[in-house]
Design a protein around this motif. Structure first.
Motif, PDB file in Angstrom:
ATOM      1  N   LYS A 430       0.842  -1.195   0.000  1.00 43.34           N
ATOM      2  CA  LYS A 430       0.000   0.000   0.000  1.00 43.34           C
ATOM      3  C   LYS A 430       0.881   1.249   0.000  1.00 43.34           C
ATOM      4  N   GLY A 431       0.528   2.199  -0.832  1.00 41.11           N
ATOM      5  CA  GLY A 431       1.294   3.433  -0.936  1.00 41.11           C
ATOM      6  C   GLY A 431       2.383   3.380  -1.978  1.00 41.11           C
ATOM      7  N   ALA A 432       2.671   2.167  -2.504  1.00 41.14           N
ATOM      8  CA  ALA A 432       3.722   2.025  -3.515  1.00 41.14           C
ATOM      9  C   ALA A 432       3.187   2.397  -4.894  1.00 41.14           C
ATOM     10  N   ALA A 433       4.103   2.771  -5.790  1.00 45.67           N
ATOM     11  CA  ALA A 433       3.747   3.127  -7.160  1.00 45.67           C
ATOM     12  C   ALA A 433       3.930   1.917  -8.072  1.00 45.67           C
ATOM     13  N   VAL A 434       2.984   1.729  -8.990  1.00 49.24           N
ATOM     14  CA  VAL A 434       3.066   0.660  -9.984  1.00 49.24           C
ATOM     15  C   VAL A 434       2.779   1.254 -11.353  1.00 49.24           C
ATOM     16  N   TYR A 435       3.212   0.552 -12.411  1.00 48.25           N
ATOM     17  CA  TYR A 435       2.813   0.970 -13.746  1.00 48.25           C
ATOM     18  C   TYR A 435       2.431  -0.232 -14.592  1.00 48.25           C
ATOM     19  N   ALA A 436       1.689   0.065 -15.686  1.00 52.34           N
ATOM     20  CA  ALA A 436       1.177  -0.998 -16.547  1.00 52.34           C
ATOM     21  C   ALA A 436       2.134  -1.246 -17.698  1.00 52.34           C
ATOM     22  N   THR A 437       2.468  -2.516 -17.923  1.00 57.58           N
ATOM     23  CA  THR A 437       3.356  -2.877 -19.036  1.00 57.58           C
ATOM     24  C   THR A 437       2.567  -3.283 -20.275  1.00 57.58           C
ATOM     25  N   LYS A 438       1.272  -3.543 -20.107  1.00 54.46           N
ATOM     26  CA  LYS A 438       0.391  -3.879 -21.229  1.00 54.46           C
ATOM     27  C   LYS A 438      -0.894  -3.069 -21.093  1.00 54.46           C
ATOM     28  N   LYS A 439      -1.749  -3.177 -22.072  1.00 54.86           N
ATOM     29  CA  LYS A 439      -3.028  -2.463 -22.029  1.00 54.86           C
ATOM     30  C   LYS A 439      -3.872  -2.960 -20.857  1.00 54.86           C
ATOM     31  N   ILE A 440      -4.385  -2.017 -20.065  1.00 55.17           N
ATOM     32  CA  ILE A 440      -5.271  -2.373 -18.953  1.00 55.17           C
ATOM     33  C   ILE A 440      -6.421  -1.374 -18.887  1.00 55.17           C
ATOM     34  N   TYR A 441      -7.358  -1.670 -17.996  1.00 60.30           N
ATOM     35  CA  TYR A 441      -8.504  -0.793 -17.766  1.00 60.30           C
ATOM     36  C   TYR A 441      -8.597  -0.458 -16.281  1.00 60.30           C
ATOM     37  N   MET A 467       0.934   5.299 -14.666  1.00 65.04           N
ATOM     38  CA  MET A 467       1.404   5.011 -13.310  1.00 65.04           C
ATOM     39  C   MET A 467       0.272   5.225 -12.297  1.00 65.04           C
ATOM     40  N   PHE A 468       0.301   4.428 -11.236  1.00 64.52           N
ATOM     41  CA  PHE A 468      -0.734   4.463 -10.206  1.00 64.52           C
ATOM     42  C   PHE A 468      -0.094   4.293  -8.831  1.00 64.52           C
ATOM     43  N   VAL A 469      -0.807   4.777  -7.800  1.00 61.48           N
ATOM     44  CA  VAL A 469      -0.414   4.505  -6.422  1.00 61.48           C
ATOM     45  C   VAL A 469      -1.426   3.536  -5.829  1.00 61.48           C
ATOM     46  N   VAL A 470      -0.922   2.447  -5.256  1.00 66.94           N
ATOM     47  CA  VAL A 470      -1.793   1.433  -4.644  1.00 66.94           C
ATOM     48  C   VAL A 470      -2.276   1.953  -3.297  1.00 66.94           C
ATOM     49  N   THR A 471      -3.593   2.080  -3.159  1.00 66.14           N
ATOM     50  CA  THR A 471      -4.156   2.569  -1.895  1.00 66.14           C
ATOM     51  C   THR A 471      -4.770   1.458  -1.050  1.00 66.14           C
ATOM     52  N   ASP A 472      -5.094   0.319  -1.706  1.00 66.31           N
ATOM     53  CA  ASP A 472      -5.687  -0.792  -0.944  1.00 66.31           C
ATOM     54  C   ASP A 472      -5.762  -2.017  -1.855  1.00 66.31           C
ATOM     55  N   TYR A 473      -6.255  -3.126  -1.286  1.00 65.88           N
ATOM     56  CA  TYR A 473      -6.464  -4.355  -2.036  1.00 65.88           C
ATOM     57  C   TYR A 473      -7.945  -4.717  -1.996  1.00 65.88           C
ATOM     58  N   TYR A 507       0.861  -7.819 -16.080  1.00 66.30           N
ATOM     59  CA  TYR A 507       0.310  -6.568 -16.597  1.00 66.30           C
ATOM     60  C   TYR A 507       0.775  -5.345 -15.799  1.00 66.30           C
ATOM     61  N   VAL A 508       0.948  -5.511 -14.504  1.00 64.50           N
ATOM     62  CA  VAL A 508       1.256  -4.378 -13.621  1.00 64.50           C
ATOM     63  C   VAL A 508       2.433  -4.753 -12.727  1.00 64.50           C
ATOM     64  N   VAL A 509       3.448  -3.897 -12.674  1.00 69.52           N
ATOM     65  CA  VAL A 509       4.644  -4.162 -11.859  1.00 69.52           C
ATOM     66  C   VAL A 509       5.037  -2.906 -11.098  1.00 69.52           C
ATOM     67  N   PRO A 510       5.852  -3.041 -10.045  1.00 72.81           N
ATOM     68  CA  PRO A 510       6.311  -1.865  -9.306  1.00 72.81           C
ATOM     69  C   PRO A 510       7.114  -0.909 -10.190  1.00 72.81           C
ATOM     70  N   VAL A 511       6.976   0.378  -9.930  1.00 77.51           N
ATOM     71  CA  VAL A 511       7.700   1.407 -10.676  1.00 77.51           C
ATOM     72  C   VAL A 511       9.172   1.436 -10.290  1.00 77.51           C
ATOM     73  N   TYR A 512       9.476   1.082  -9.048  1.00 80.27           N
ATOM     74  CA  TYR A 512      10.846   1.220  -8.554  1.00 80.27           C
ATOM     75  C   TYR A 512      11.583  -0.125  -8.554  1.00 80.27           C
ATOM     76  N   TYR A 513      12.842  -0.072  -8.975  1.00 82.54           N
ATOM     77  CA  TYR A 513      13.692  -1.262  -8.932  1.00 82.54           C
ATOM     78  C   TYR A 513      13.890  -1.728  -7.487  1.00 82.54           C
ATOM     79  N   ALA A 514      14.061  -3.047  -7.341  1.00 79.63           N
ATOM     80  CA  ALA A 514      14.341  -3.612  -6.017  1.00 79.63           C
ATOM     81  C   ALA A 514      15.656  -4.378  -6.009  1.00 79.63           C
ATOM     82  N   SER A 515      16.375  -4.363  -7.133  1.00 74.56           N
ATOM     83  CA  SER A 515      17.612  -5.137  -7.220  1.00 74.56           C
ATOM     84  C   SER A 515      18.685  -4.358  -7.968  1.00 74.56           C
ATOM     85  N   MET A 516      19.904  -4.852  -7.888  1.00 77.73           N
ATOM     86  CA  MET A 516      21.047  -4.261  -8.591  1.00 77.73           C
ATOM     87  C   MET A 516      21.144  -4.829 -10.009  1.00 77.73           C
TER      88      MET A 516
END
Length: 585
Positions: A430-441, A467-473, A507-516
């Motif tokens: 929650k609160g993290a940014a994600v973006y779409a790599t394919k067409k979504i709605y 890009m989107f911010v996840v506010t809940d599930y 379809y949707v992955v985190p905007v920020y890298y988590a690895s080197m």
């Protein structure tokens, strides 16, 4: 060019009647579009027409002229396209030939073999003609007979056309109440017939260029003032077209005093504390200015949900994503630096969010110095039988045929308690940014139905991915996991929309890298480049790297719900995938 005003006299009218079939058209195009924005034809008769053009809206002006002889006989014609002309020699011309676009200048004749020769690119100065091309001179006459007074011959069924690219010399803000005093560039076509200057027809277009909206940078006391009473302060003047008539046909813009007729598209913080980009749109023209606040306090926050019967005081700052103090320094939100005010769904002020009131929605306002932000907080449902976890493998369908698994139960002394199903480890927090790599709605509900689509996001290039911010599930009726999100595509019409998207990592992955990266190198892909900073919270800028720069990184660190790459020199840089990419790219 003596005799221009005579274009409306009786002899000219007679000439048009006698020379029926000599058809001419003069018109302007702009923005690379073939559709005329101003035009005069033979059927308009001898006339002078004044027209104002917003050159912020209509760029890359081109003037066109054609004449076709359908009289049945050869016609002696001296043709002038006069650029620029103006009715007061003390006023500088506003438009002239644009030599940088000379490749767009065209002159052509058709079916005129054996007829007159038409010379191109004359420059005209009082008392002399320069017959050779000279881009350093302002061009008054384009396409003239070899000498003043000599007529070229246009054969029957022959045609002649010319297109001339123009550039702006001077614009005008139209403060003058006298239209004739406004500087203009005139394009006149004059067709002369022997005896010289006796019978002719003339049409002229006088172009009066202006700019709108007029904008400038400004200063505001604080963020609340900027997004409130000061948000239109970047607009100096709005001009809009107004059509009128007198002895001449003309259009001249008038001032629109109500600056709220322009839209404020976005107020976006820059990398500098207390500095914002304010974007306005008026009459199809979009312009941006920089606004600076004296108090550099800033708050950004998003809607969120609290669990039923949870501790509100422990979660009251969960919506805050960014908090800066009056000096622009990032700080942690606590009761001493953030004031929280709450209103229920009826608009009544209350002390707390009542987490015993399942499904209730509250307006929560965070305030710090001169900055505030209002969000919505929703209380979760009291769900004694939670929906179990099932694999998430659909993006667009409204049904899920997978059989849900049973919830986990624990039995103690004859009692049974139901455990809330776990969220998969690869799910964005929650609160993290994600973006779409394919067409979504984006949907209104967690169970996807076509009729409930709020927005469509086509597949885009990496730097343009939505890009989107996840506010809940949430979960669909079939148990498929969804993200509840807020659209943070600031320059898009969908910005700020709230709804549900797929949580499928195909379809949707985190905007920020988590690895080197494997080779410990990253490449800047942002068109505007990326800054490096001394601090992990990206303050104290030390250097700017342009697009295409390859940088060595020694580690990656977390910062709240984002990541930073640490460069080989110890500086910090964003780990945002829309701005940088791992490896040599």
């Amino acid at each position: 060019m003596a005799g221009l005003s005579g274009g409306v006299n009786q002899s000219a009218n007679a000439a048009i009647k006698d020379k029926e079939g000599l058809n001419t058209t003069t018109w302007y195009t702009a923005n690379g579009n073939d559709t005329p924005i101003i035009s005069l034809r033979s059927t308009d008769g001898p006339t002078m027409y004044m027209h104002s053009i917003n050159i912020d809206k209509y760029k890359d002006l081109v003037v066109h002229y054609t004449v076709k002889n359908e009289t049945g006989t050869t016609q002696p014609v001296e043709l002038f396209l006069t650029l620029p002309m103006f009715n007061n020699s003390q006023i500088p011309a506003s438009l002239t030939f644009d030599p940088s676009r000379a490749d767009q200048l065209t002159v052509s004749t058709k079916d005129n073999t054996g007829g007159g020769t038409f010379n191109t690119l004359y420059s005209y100065e009082p008392g002399a003609y320069q017959l050779n091309r000279d881009d350093s001179k302002s061009m008054l006459a384009v396409l003239a007979a070899p000498q003043l007074g000599e007529a070229g011959n246009l054969l029957n069924n022959a045609s002649l056309s010319v297109s001339v690219p123009l550039k702006l010399i001077k614009d005008y803000d139209f403060n003058s109440s006298i239209p004739s005093a406004v500087p203009a560039a005139g394009v006149a076509d004059q067709l002369y017939y022997p005896p010289l200057f006796k019978d002719f027809q003339s049409r002229a277009i006088w172009v009066k260029p202006y700019k709108s909206p007029l904008v400038s940078d400004f200063i505001s006391a604080n963020y609340d003032s900027l997004v409130g009473v000061d948000k239109y302060n970047g607009i100096v003047k709005l001009l809009k077209d107004n059509t009128g008539e007198n002895s001449l046909k003309y259009t001249i813009p008038i001032e629109e005093p109500d600056h709220s007729k322009a839209t404020v598209d976005a107020i976006t913080p820059t990398n500098e504390p207390g500095q914002y980009t304010v974007t306005y749109t008026y009459d199809g023209v979009t312009k941006s200015v920089t606004a600076t606040t004296t108090d550099k306090s800033y708050i950004d926050a998003h809607d969120f949900m609290v669990n039923y019967r949870s501790d509100w005081k422990a979660e009251q700052f969960a919506g805050i994503t960014t908090l800066k103090d009056s000096n622009g320094n990032s700080v942690t939100p606590v009761s001493s630096n953030v004031t929280v005010t709450i209103k229920d769904s009826q608009g009544n002020s209350v002390n707390d969010v009542n987490t015993n009131n399942a499904g209730a929605v509250y307006d929560v306002t965070y305030k710090s110095n001169g900055a505030s932000k209002t969000i919505k907080v929703t209380v979760g449902q009291n769900s004694p039988t939670p929906t179990p976890v099932v694999p998430n493998n659909d993006n667009h369908s409204s049904t899920n045929t997978t059989t849900p698994t049973a919830p986990t139960t624990n039995s103690t002394s004859g009692s049974t308690t139901t455990t809330k199903p776990a969220i998969p480890n690869n799910t964005a927090k929650k609160g993290a940014a994600v973006y779409a790599t394919k067409k979504i709605y984006l949907y209104r509900q967690a169970t996807f139905k076509k009729v409930q689509r709020i927005a469509t996001y086509p597949k885009g290039k990496r730097v343009n991915r939505p890009m989107f911010v996840v506010t809940d599930y949430a979960r669909s009726k079939g148990g498929t996991l969804r993200y509840k999100v807020r659209d943070v595509n600031h320059h898009s019409k969908t910005a700020g929309k709230v709804g549900y998207i797929t949580a499928n990592n195909k379809y949707v992955v985190p905007v920020y890298y988590a690895s080197m990266p494997k080779n410990k190198k990253v490449t800047i892909i942002s068109k505007k480049g990326v800054n490096a900073y001394r601090n992990v919270n990206l303050t104290k800028k030390v250097k700017h790297y342009k697009k295409g720069a390859h940088l060595k990184v020694k580690k990656i660190v977390k910062h709240n719900l984002t990541s930073r790459y640490v460069l080989s020199n110890g500086d910090y840089m964003t780990g945002n995938k829309k701005l940088v990419i791992q490896g040599n790219y």
